[in-house]
Design a protein around this motif. Structure first.
Motif, PDB file in Angstrom:
ATOM      1  N   THR A  28       0.835  -1.206   0.000  1.00  0.00           N
ATOM      2  CA  THR A  28       0.000   0.000   0.000  1.00  0.00           C
ATOM      3  C   THR A  28       0.870   1.258   0.000  1.00  0.00           C
ATOM      4  O   THR A  28       0.616   2.201  -0.761  1.00  0.00           O
ATOM      5  N   LEU A  31       2.450   1.928  -3.310  1.00  0.00           N
ATOM      6  CA  LEU A  31       1.525   2.426  -4.338  1.00  0.00           C
ATOM      7  C   LEU A  31       1.197   3.907  -4.170  1.00  0.00           C
ATOM      8  O   LEU A  31       0.593   4.512  -5.065  1.00  0.00           O
ATOM      9  N   LEU A  32       1.584   4.488  -3.054  1.00  0.00           N
ATOM     10  CA  LEU A  32       1.237   5.891  -2.789  1.00  0.00           C
ATOM     11  C   LEU A  32       1.866   6.879  -3.778  1.00  0.00           C
ATOM     12  O   LEU A  32       1.199   7.841  -4.173  1.00  0.00           O
ATOM     13  N   SER A  35      -0.221   6.769  -6.814  1.00  0.00           N
ATOM     14  CA  SER A  35      -1.554   7.310  -6.493  1.00  0.00           C
ATOM     15  C   SER A  35      -1.510   8.834  -6.397  1.00  0.00           C
ATOM     16  O   SER A  35      -2.385   9.528  -6.937  1.00  0.00           O
ATOM     17  N   LEU A  50     -10.190   6.566  -6.722  1.00  0.00           N
ATOM     18  CA  LEU A  50      -9.356   5.772  -5.826  1.00  0.00           C
ATOM     19  C   LEU A  50     -10.059   5.504  -4.504  1.00  0.00           C
ATOM     20  O   LEU A  50     -10.003   4.385  -3.966  1.00  0.00           O
ATOM     21  N   THR A  54     -11.317   1.684  -3.313  1.00  0.00           N
ATOM     22  CA  THR A  54     -10.705   1.180  -2.075  1.00  0.00           C
ATOM     23  C   THR A  54     -11.748   0.963  -0.981  1.00  0.00           C
ATOM     24  O   THR A  54     -11.780  -0.097  -0.335  1.00  0.00           O
ATOM     25  N   LEU A  84      -7.084  -0.341  -4.266  1.00  0.00           N
ATOM     26  CA  LEU A  84      -6.158   0.682  -4.753  1.00  0.00           C
ATOM     27  C   LEU A  84      -5.621   0.323  -6.128  1.00  0.00           C
ATOM     28  O   LEU A  84      -5.523   1.182  -7.020  1.00  0.00           O
ATOM     29  N   LEU A  88      -6.118   2.420  -9.623  1.00  0.00           N
ATOM     30  CA  LEU A  88      -5.000   2.866 -10.447  1.00  0.00           C
ATOM     31  C   LEU A  88      -5.106   2.359 -11.879  1.00  0.00           C
ATOM     32  O   LEU A  88      -4.469   2.903 -12.790  1.00  0.00           O
ATOM     33  N   GLY A 178      -3.029   5.245 -12.637  1.00  0.00           N
ATOM     34  CA  GLY A 178      -1.736   4.854 -12.082  1.00  0.00           C
ATOM     35  C   GLY A 178      -0.671   4.444 -13.065  1.00  0.00           C
ATOM     36  O   GLY A 178       0.467   4.203 -12.672  1.00  0.00           O
TER      37      GLY A 178
END
Length: 316
Positions: A28, A31-32, A35, A50, A54, A84, A88, A178
């Motif tokens: 997670t 992936l920020l 994102s 997003l 989620t 998430l 993306l 993403g």
């Protein structure tokens, strides 16, 4: 003397402090960057999408497990990662409810109905994306950037037109939320490698195989480029969901081989299928279908590459 006796217990004998929740939390975090760039690139609609995917994924898992009187597992972050990743892989211009529907499908149909985490036969996020692509082809293939609707760089490349590879590297292109910034994806991938969550076997083999395939067969497409044309190969690497898929979805523990030889075979299969879909298929993309089809071959790959036990035909 009795104090020195060994204590015999049932397996597992080797225990680790690493848990599913730890791993999924690190994914997670990784992936920020992608994102954050997606929200900066596409604005408020990307953030709404997003959040929609989620929250829907987490709620679906919670409600299903409550209704089925099963242990609630939303604190392991696996549903967060699924939601998430799906977000993306969505266009920012798609309606939020479509992303929510995809999350319900991914969690309920692909994951929970097959037994939950560890039992699903394909990546839930990609299963959801393919479901949405088939059900809502128009909205899922409509990309808007800077207020203008237009084809993705890969679509232009497939038609033999030139593209700006620098813009593709930075992310100043139309596409899903993403997939646009290769730099943001690589930052997250480096974090996962440093934390020991993934290694280079699957993504490295995937990317190298794809480069070789595109370098050879790109000459026979409508683009008509030379063999191993650097700009053509770079554009394919930066475009579409290749990097996001290679580092974050092909490496999924549940749907990828556990054997080292199997991981190399899996990576080669991914590279060939992605190349076939992109160069000779009807769509300019192909990563999602390549990964899902390869997921289906994982049991066979593991069966062929699993080391033989000592005394059962293995090496002595």
């Amino acid at each position: 003397m009795s104090e020195n006796k060994l204590k015999v217990s049932s397996s597992p004998h080797i225990r680790s402090k690493v848990t599913t929740g730890n791993i999924m939390l690190m994914v997670t975090i990784a992936l920020l960057p992608a994102s954050a760039f997606g929200v900066w690139n596409f604005g408020l609609p990307a953030l709404v999408m997003l959040l929609s995917t989620t929250i829907s994924a987490v709620l679906t898992e919670y409600i299903y497990e409550k209704l089925m009187h099963k242990k609630v597992t939303i604190n392991d972050f696996s549903a967060v990662v699924t939601g998430l990743l799906l977000g993306l892989n969505m266009p920012a211009s798609a309606p939020w409810w479509m992303g929510a529907l995809g999350s319900v499908f991914g969690i309920l149909i692909v994951k929970q109905l097959f037994g939950g985490l560890g039992q699903n036969f394909m990546n839930p996020a990609l299963g959801a994306r393919c479901f949405l692509l088939i059900s809502f082809t128009g909205p899922m293939t409509k990309f808007i950037y800077d207020g203008v609707s237009g084809p993705t760089p890969l679509a232009l490349l497939k038609d033999g037109e030139t593209v700006d590879t620098m813009n593709m590297l930075i992310g100043k292109i139309p596409g899903t939320i993403g997939e646009t910034s290769v730099i943001a994806i690589i930052i997250g991938a480096i974090f996962l490698i440093l934390m020991g969550v993934i290694d280079l076997r699957i993504p490295g083999t995937y990317i190298v195989t794809f480069v070789i395939f595109v370098g050879i067969f790109g000459h026979f497409t409508k683009a008509g480029v030379g063999f191993f044309d650097p700009q053509y190969i770079t554009a394919h690497l930066c475009g579409g969901g290749l990097m996001l898929g290679a580092w974050f979805m092909a490496t999924d523990y549940v749907t990828s081989p556990i054997t080292k030889k199997g991981q190399y075979v899996y990576g080669v299969l991914l590279g060939i299928l992605t190349g076939l879909f992109r160069l000779f298929g009807g769509s300019a993309e192909g990563v999602s279908y390549a990964i899902i089809i390869s997921n289906l071959f994982v049991p066979l790959i593991e069966r062929v590459t699993l080391p033989k036990p000592f005394g059962k035909g293995g090496e002595k």
